[in-house]
Scaffold this motif. Structure first.
Motif, PDB file in Angstrom:
ATOM      1  N   ALA A 152       0.816  -1.213   0.000  1.00  0.00           N
ATOM      2  CA  ALA A 152       0.000   0.000   0.000  1.00  0.00           C
ATOM      3  C   ALA A 152       0.850   1.264   0.000  1.00  0.00           C
ATOM      4  O   ALA A 152       0.496   2.260  -0.653  1.00  0.00           O
ATOM      5  CB  ALA A 152      -0.933  -0.009   1.210  1.00  0.00           C
ATOM      6  N   TYR A 153       1.971   1.239   0.729  1.00  0.00           N
ATOM      7  CA  TYR A 153       2.826   2.425   0.780  1.00  0.00           C
ATOM      8  C   TYR A 153       3.430   2.734  -0.596  1.00  0.00           C
ATOM      9  O   TYR A 153       3.485   3.898  -1.015  1.00  0.00           O
ATOM     10  CB  TYR A 153       3.957   2.230   1.793  1.00  0.00           C
ATOM     11  CG  TYR A 153       3.509   2.337   3.230  1.00  0.00           C
ATOM     12  CD1 TYR A 153       2.998   3.528   3.744  1.00  0.00           C
ATOM     13  CD2 TYR A 153       3.618   1.236   4.088  1.00  0.00           C
ATOM     14  CE1 TYR A 153       2.598   3.632   5.062  1.00  0.00           C
ATOM     15  CE2 TYR A 153       3.228   1.331   5.420  1.00  0.00           C
ATOM     16  CZ  TYR A 153       2.709   2.526   5.902  1.00  0.00           C
ATOM     17  OH  TYR A 153       2.314   2.628   7.211  1.00  0.00           O
TER      18      TYR A 153
ATOM     19  N   THR B 125       8.285   7.216   3.871  1.00  0.00           N
ATOM     20  CA  THR B 125       8.651   7.186   5.294  1.00  0.00           C
ATOM     21  C   THR B 125       7.921   6.046   5.988  1.00  0.00           C
ATOM     22  O   THR B 125       8.510   5.303   6.787  1.00  0.00           O
ATOM     23  CB  THR B 125       8.306   8.521   5.966  1.00  0.00           C
ATOM     24  OG1 THR B 125       9.054   9.569   5.352  1.00  0.00           O
ATOM     25  CG2 THR B 125       8.639   8.467   7.450  1.00  0.00           C
ATOM     26  N   GLY B 126       6.619   5.897   5.684  1.00  0.00           N
ATOM     27  CA  GLY B 126       5.850   4.805   6.258  1.00  0.00           C
ATOM     28  C   GLY B 126       6.385   3.443   5.831  1.00  0.00           C
ATOM     29  O   GLY B 126       6.437   2.499   6.626  1.00  0.00           O
ATOM     30  N   TYR B 127       6.790   3.353   4.564  1.00  0.00           N
ATOM     31  CA  TYR B 127       7.307   2.090   4.034  1.00  0.00           C
ATOM     32  C   TYR B 127       8.606   1.702   4.743  1.00  0.00           C
ATOM     33  O   TYR B 127       8.769   0.557   5.202  1.00  0.00           O
ATOM     34  CB  TYR B 127       7.552   2.218   2.528  1.00  0.00           C
ATOM     35  CG  TYR B 127       8.190   0.992   1.915  1.00  0.00           C
ATOM     36  CD1 TYR B 127       7.455  -0.152   1.663  1.00  0.00           C
ATOM     37  CD2 TYR B 127       9.551   1.009   1.606  1.00  0.00           C
ATOM     38  CE1 TYR B 127       8.053  -1.273   1.105  1.00  0.00           C
ATOM     39  CE2 TYR B 127      10.162  -0.125   1.050  1.00  0.00           C
ATOM     40  CZ  TYR B 127       9.412  -1.242   0.797  1.00  0.00           C
ATOM     41  OH  TYR B 127      10.007  -2.367   0.251  1.00  0.00           O
ATOM     42  N   TRP B 128       9.549   2.647   4.832  1.00  0.00           N
ATOM     43  CA  TRP B 128      10.853   2.324   5.420  1.00  0.00           C
ATOM     44  C   TRP B 128      10.760   2.124   6.924  1.00  0.00           C
ATOM     45  O   TRP B 128      11.510   1.313   7.492  1.00  0.00           O
ATOM     46  CB  TRP B 128      11.859   3.420   5.092  1.00  0.00           C
ATOM     47  CG  TRP B 128      12.249   3.441   3.639  1.00  0.00           C
ATOM     48  CD1 TRP B 128      11.988   4.419   2.741  1.00  0.00           C
ATOM     49  CD2 TRP B 128      12.957   2.421   2.933  1.00  0.00           C
ATOM     50  NE1 TRP B 128      12.463   4.063   1.496  1.00  0.00           N
ATOM     51  CE2 TRP B 128      13.074   2.845   1.586  1.00  0.00           C
ATOM     52  CE3 TRP B 128      13.476   1.177   3.306  1.00  0.00           C
ATOM     53  CZ2 TRP B 128      13.703   2.075   0.619  1.00  0.00           C
ATOM     54  CZ3 TRP B 128      14.110   0.408   2.335  1.00  0.00           C
ATOM     55  CH2 TRP B 128      14.227   0.864   1.010  1.00  0.00           C
ATOM     56  N   SER B 129       9.856   2.826   7.584  1.00  0.00           N
ATOM     57  CA  SER B 129       9.719   2.654   9.028  1.00  0.00           C
ATOM     58  C   SER B 129       9.098   1.308   9.382  1.00  0.00           C
ATOM     59  O   SER B 129       9.324   0.783  10.476  1.00  0.00           O
ATOM     60  CB  SER B 129       8.871   3.775   9.638  1.00  0.00           C
ATOM     61  OG  SER B 129       7.546   3.731   9.121  1.00  0.00           O
ATOM     62  N   GLY B 130       8.329   0.753   8.426  1.00  0.00           N
ATOM     63  CA  GLY B 130       7.699  -0.533   8.693  1.00  0.00           C
ATOM     64  C   GLY B 130       8.475  -1.695   8.131  1.00  0.00           C
ATOM     65  O   GLY B 130       8.093  -2.869   8.304  1.00  0.00           O
ATOM     66  N   ALA B 131       9.560  -1.398   7.408  1.00  0.00           N
ATOM     67  CA  ALA B 131      10.338  -2.468   6.769  1.00  0.00           C
ATOM     68  C   ALA B 131      11.170  -3.245   7.787  1.00  0.00           C
ATOM     69  O   ALA B 131      11.540  -2.735   8.822  1.00  0.00           O
ATOM     70  CB  ALA B 131      11.247  -1.854   5.713  1.00  0.00           C
TER      71      ALA B 131
END
Length: 237
Positions: free
Chosen positions: A111-112, A231-237
């Motif tokens: 989704a990100y 930012t959301g993608y990398w923080s959740g990776a």
């Protein structure tokens, strides 16, 4: 399709248009997505619920600030209703296809990443409106193909919001058709507001100069969308 040729200096006459644009985008931005009572209903509903799904589809599109920013860019320099109909149809075909395929087939994309590409679509259209591609390449890419292609991405963006919910398979096909019809209706309502505002604005002196400034702001909003999603993608990776 006409485009603004140069960036203007900030002017007092541009302020009303900028304020109207900002007010139109800030409110919907707070309501984007499927959450709260809407999400609770979708996760507990079984069987066919045509009208609630239609309503939620319309609400999702009408409050989808990222989709509306892209459509604003598409419509900015379209002056004939025939052209508006063609481009809106191309966008609708794209997002309807991937919305239905994404949900009904279970095809999942991050989704990100999808929403980041939607942000890129906003940047792309504003940059094109500013004559950026014509300056860099000597021509503007085929806009019908571009709108259709980004329409496919926007459809996956809608699908990811629904895929995050535990939807019942009982009545899923008619419910998704209803949701998609609602998306189209919400889009038509949003387009009516956008076109009415653009038509009134185009009659004012200095529209060309003011339009360039607003497209710069739209492009900046696109960059903000991309940054937020990555930012959301990398923080959740």
């Amino acid at each position: 399709m006409r485009r603004a040729d140069a960036l203007p200096a900030r002017s007092a006459r541009a302020a009303p248009a900028v304020l109207v644009l900002s007010a139109a985008l800030v409110g919907p931005a707070q309501a984007h997505g499927v959450a709260g009572g809407d999400a609770a209903f979708l996760e507990t509903a079984t069987g066919v619920h045509f009208w609630p799904y239609l309503y939620l589809g319309a609400k999702h599109m009408f409050t989808g600030y990222d989709h509306l920013l892209f459509l604003l860019g598409v419509l900015f320099f379209l002056f004939r209703l025939k052209d508006v109909a063609i481009y809106v149809t191309m966008f609708s075909i794209g997002h309807s296809l991937t919305l239905l395929v994404g949900v009904l087939s279970g095809l999942r994309l991050d989704a990100y990443i999808v929403d980041a590409i939607i942000g890129v679509s906003v940047i792309y259209k504003a940059f094109d409106n500013l004559g950026g591609f014509k300056s860099l390449l000597g021509f503007s890419p085929n806009q019908k193909f571009v709108v259709l292609s980004f329409g496919l991405v926007h459809g996956f963006g809608l699908a990811t919001k629904l895929q995050d919910l535990n939807l019942s398979s009982d009545g899923l096909v008619p419910n998704m058709i209803a949701f998609n019809i609602g998306v189209e209706l919400g889009q038509l309502v949003a387009l009516a507001f956008i076109l009415t505002a653009l038509q009134a604005w185009r009659t004012l002196p200095g529209f060309g100069r003011q339009a360039a400034l607003v497209n710069v702001l739209v492009m900046a909003a696109g960059f903000a969308l991309v940054e937020m999603q990555l930012t959301g993608y990398w923080s959740g990776a």
